[in-house]
Design a protein around this motif. Structure first.
Motif, PDB file in Angstrom:
ATOM      1  N   ALA A 184      77.595  82.753 -11.785  1.00 28.02           N
ATOM      2  CA  ALA A 184      77.644  81.458 -11.089  1.00 28.02           C
ATOM      3  C   ALA A 184      78.958  80.738 -11.350  1.00 28.02           C
ATOM      4  CB  ALA A 184      76.468  80.587 -11.539  1.00 28.02           C
ATOM      5  N   LEU A 185      79.499  80.860 -12.548  1.00 28.76           N
ATOM      6  CA  LEU A 185      80.708  80.133 -12.915  1.00 28.76           C
ATOM      7  C   LEU A 185      81.960  80.659 -12.229  1.00 28.76           C
ATOM      8  CD1 LEU A 185      80.180  79.614 -16.757  1.00 28.76           C
ATOM      9  CD2 LEU A 185      79.906  77.925 -14.923  1.00 28.76           C
ATOM     10  N   MET A 186      81.894  81.837 -11.645  1.00 27.55           N
ATOM     11  CA  MET A 186      83.079  82.378 -10.982  1.00 27.55           C
ATOM     12  C   MET A 186      83.521  81.518  -9.811  1.00 27.55           C
ATOM     13  SD  MET A 186      82.812  86.486 -11.009  1.00 27.55           S
ATOM     14  CE  MET A 186      82.427  87.362 -12.515  1.00 27.55           C
ATOM     15  N   GLY A 187      82.592  80.782  -9.223  1.00 27.67           N
ATOM     16  CA  GLY A 187      82.947  79.891  -8.137  1.00 27.67           C
ATOM     17  C   GLY A 187      83.393  78.514  -8.587  1.00 27.67           C
ATOM     18  N   ARG A 188      83.475  78.307  -9.891  1.00 29.67           N
ATOM     19  CA  ARG A 188      83.822  77.007 -10.465  1.00 29.67           C
ATOM     20  C   ARG A 188      83.021  75.888  -9.801  1.00 29.67           C
ATOM     21  NH1 ARG A 188      87.790  72.880 -10.298  1.00 29.67           N
ATOM     22  NH2 ARG A 188      88.287  72.150 -12.383  1.00 29.67           N
ATOM     23  N   PRO A 189      81.708  75.963  -9.911  1.00 30.07           N
ATOM     24  CA  PRO A 189      80.865  74.970  -9.246  1.00 30.07           C
ATOM     25  C   PRO A 189      80.944  73.610  -9.912  1.00 30.07           C
ATOM     26  CG  PRO A 189      79.532  76.320 -10.689  1.00 30.07           C
ATOM     27  CD  PRO A 189      80.918  76.924 -10.699  1.00 30.07           C
ATOM     28  N   ARG A 190      80.722  72.575  -9.132  1.00 34.29           N
ATOM     29  CA  ARG A 190      80.638  71.221  -9.678  1.00 34.29           C
ATOM     30  C   ARG A 190      79.217  70.920 -10.145  1.00 34.29           C
ATOM     31  NH1 ARG A 190      83.403  67.197  -5.508  1.00 34.29           N
ATOM     32  NH2 ARG A 190      83.131  65.830  -7.312  1.00 34.29           N
ATOM     33  N   LEU A 191      78.251  71.652  -9.592  1.00 30.12           N
ATOM     34  CA  LEU A 191      76.856  71.534 -10.006  1.00 30.12           C
ATOM     35  C   LEU A 191      76.321  72.929 -10.259  1.00 30.12           C
ATOM     36  CD1 LEU A 191      74.179  69.930 -10.383  1.00 30.12           C
ATOM     37  CD2 LEU A 191      73.788  70.232  -7.912  1.00 30.12           C
ATOM     38  N   LEU A 192      75.837  73.184 -11.481  1.00 26.90           N
ATOM     39  CA  LEU A 192      75.255  74.463 -11.857  1.00 26.90           C
ATOM     40  C   LEU A 192      73.757  74.284 -12.040  1.00 26.90           C
ATOM     41  CD1 LEU A 192      75.400  77.427 -12.917  1.00 26.90           C
ATOM     42  CD2 LEU A 192      75.769  76.458 -15.197  1.00 26.90           C
ATOM     43  N   ALA A 193      72.962  75.126 -11.369  1.00 23.04           N
ATOM     44  CA  ALA A 193      71.505  75.041 -11.458  1.00 23.04           C
ATOM     45  C   ALA A 193      70.949  76.332 -12.030  1.00 23.04           C
ATOM     46  CB  ALA A 193      70.903  74.767 -10.081  1.00 23.04           C
ATOM     47  N   VAL A 194      70.075  76.208 -13.024  1.00 25.14           N
ATOM     48  CA  VAL A 194      69.494  77.367 -13.698  1.00 25.14           C
ATOM     49  C   VAL A 194      67.982  77.196 -13.745  1.00 25.14           C
ATOM     50  CG1 VAL A 194      69.476  78.777 -15.782  1.00 25.14           C
ATOM     51  CG2 VAL A 194      71.566  77.571 -15.126  1.00 25.14           C
TER      52      VAL A 194
END
Length: 331
Positions: A184-194
């Protein structure tokens, strides 16, 4: 978390997303899945959605990341209104593990998952200049992207049984969680949902999982995590299912260390018993790399019923719930 260097081939973007939710609700064919959810989280907040299985936790997570369409109330993610700007929200958010939506392929190795996600990220998120680079330069950039994401997720490839050649089926639960977050972090998200953050984890592993999410929040990413029991230092949103009538649970807590204090820490949700059989949990699997969290194409958006004027998806139906969730999980 080294987020500044993840995706260095793309233009620098502001980090962290403010999430504002007011009277948010989603109704399935047999009743409300969740209702009257209200809270505010500033960039870099750690938001823990706790409650029993079937209480609408996963659907709330999917709705706030633009993967499901809510019917009532108002929500904004980084100033983007939901459900009107669902596609835009998907482009700035990313899903870690969500069973039935973007599960890891047990037959893939860790390296295969990472390389596939890097290729997809370059395809959907790369600039024209990046696409025109020489193959060797593109490969080096992809490797740097992978290394940064793996480091941020705390995944020690050398400690795995067969290194990066280890199959997903051979990973421990915590290692699989770290891998899904790295993807998920490869897209450098501003919001991460798990989703299912603490499922089947020992006390020690649970502490490590929350320490990881705190570190990501402290680095600026807003983190939304579904769990059975929220840590005391998170902004806690509690969902409860009622056997008769509606229940009104309360949310309490403070933001995680290193985050900005939210303007409010209030949150209320209500859910009817019928909602438990509506569309509470995603039902169809999708390969992890299919969750291209940034840069959805026009064809992708058309596949989930979007138009240029209004990028919401059609309301989930009972017959097509699983297919709709799998499809929207790819955007």
């Amino acid at each position: 978390m080294g987020g500044e260097s993840v995706g260095t081939e793309t233009e620098e973007q502001p980090h962290g997303a403010t999430v504002v939710v007011d009277g948010f609700g989603l109704k399935g064919p047999r009743g409300w899945v969740f209702r009257q959810v209200s809270f505010r989280a500033e960039p870099g907040a750690l938001v823990a959605v706790e409650g029993p299985s079937g209480s609408g936790r996963t659907c709330l997570l999917l709705a706030l990341t633009g993967r499901m369409k809510a019917e009532e109330g108002h929500a904004e993610v980084a100033g983007l209104p939901l459900p009107r700007k669902m596609a835009a929200v998907r482009r700035i958010s990313a899903l870690g593990q969500v069973p039935g939506v973007n599960e890891l392929d047990p037959a893939f190795t860790v390296a295969e998952h990472l390389r596939e996600r890097a290729l997809l990220q370059r395809r959907y998120d790369g600039s024209v200049r990046a696409l025109l680079r020489r193959p060797a330069e593109r490969a080096a950039t992809a490797r740097a992207r992978i290394d940064e994401a793996v480091k941020a997720a705390g995944l020690d490839l050398d400690a795995l049984p067969k290194g990066e050649r280890t199959s997903v089926r051979d990973l421990e639960r915590l290692e699989a969680l770290r891998l899904s977050i790295a993807l998920a972090l490869m897209g450098r998200p501003r919001l991460l949902a798990v989703d299912d953050t603490d499922l089947k984890l020992s006390d020690a592993d649970r502490a490590e999982a929350w320490a990881l999410l705190r570190s990501l929040a402290a680095a600026g990413t807003t983190v939304l995590a579904v769990c059975s029991e929220a840590p005391e230092d998170a902004l806690r949103i509690t969902t409860l299912s009622g056997e008769t009538g509606e229940t009104t649970p309360q949310a309490s807590g403070t933001p995680a260390s290193g985050t900005q204090a939210p303007a409010t820490t209030e949150a209320t949700t209500t859910e009817t018993a019928a909602a438990k059989t509506a569309a509470p949990e995603p039902g169809a699997g999708a390969r992890p790399a299919a969750d291209t969290t940034t840069g959805a194409t026009d064809a992708d958006r058309a596949a989930v019923g979007e138009t240029a004027a209004d990028d919401t998806t059609d309301a989930t139906t009972e017959e097509g719930a699983a297919d709709a969730l799998a499809e929207t999980g790819r955007a």
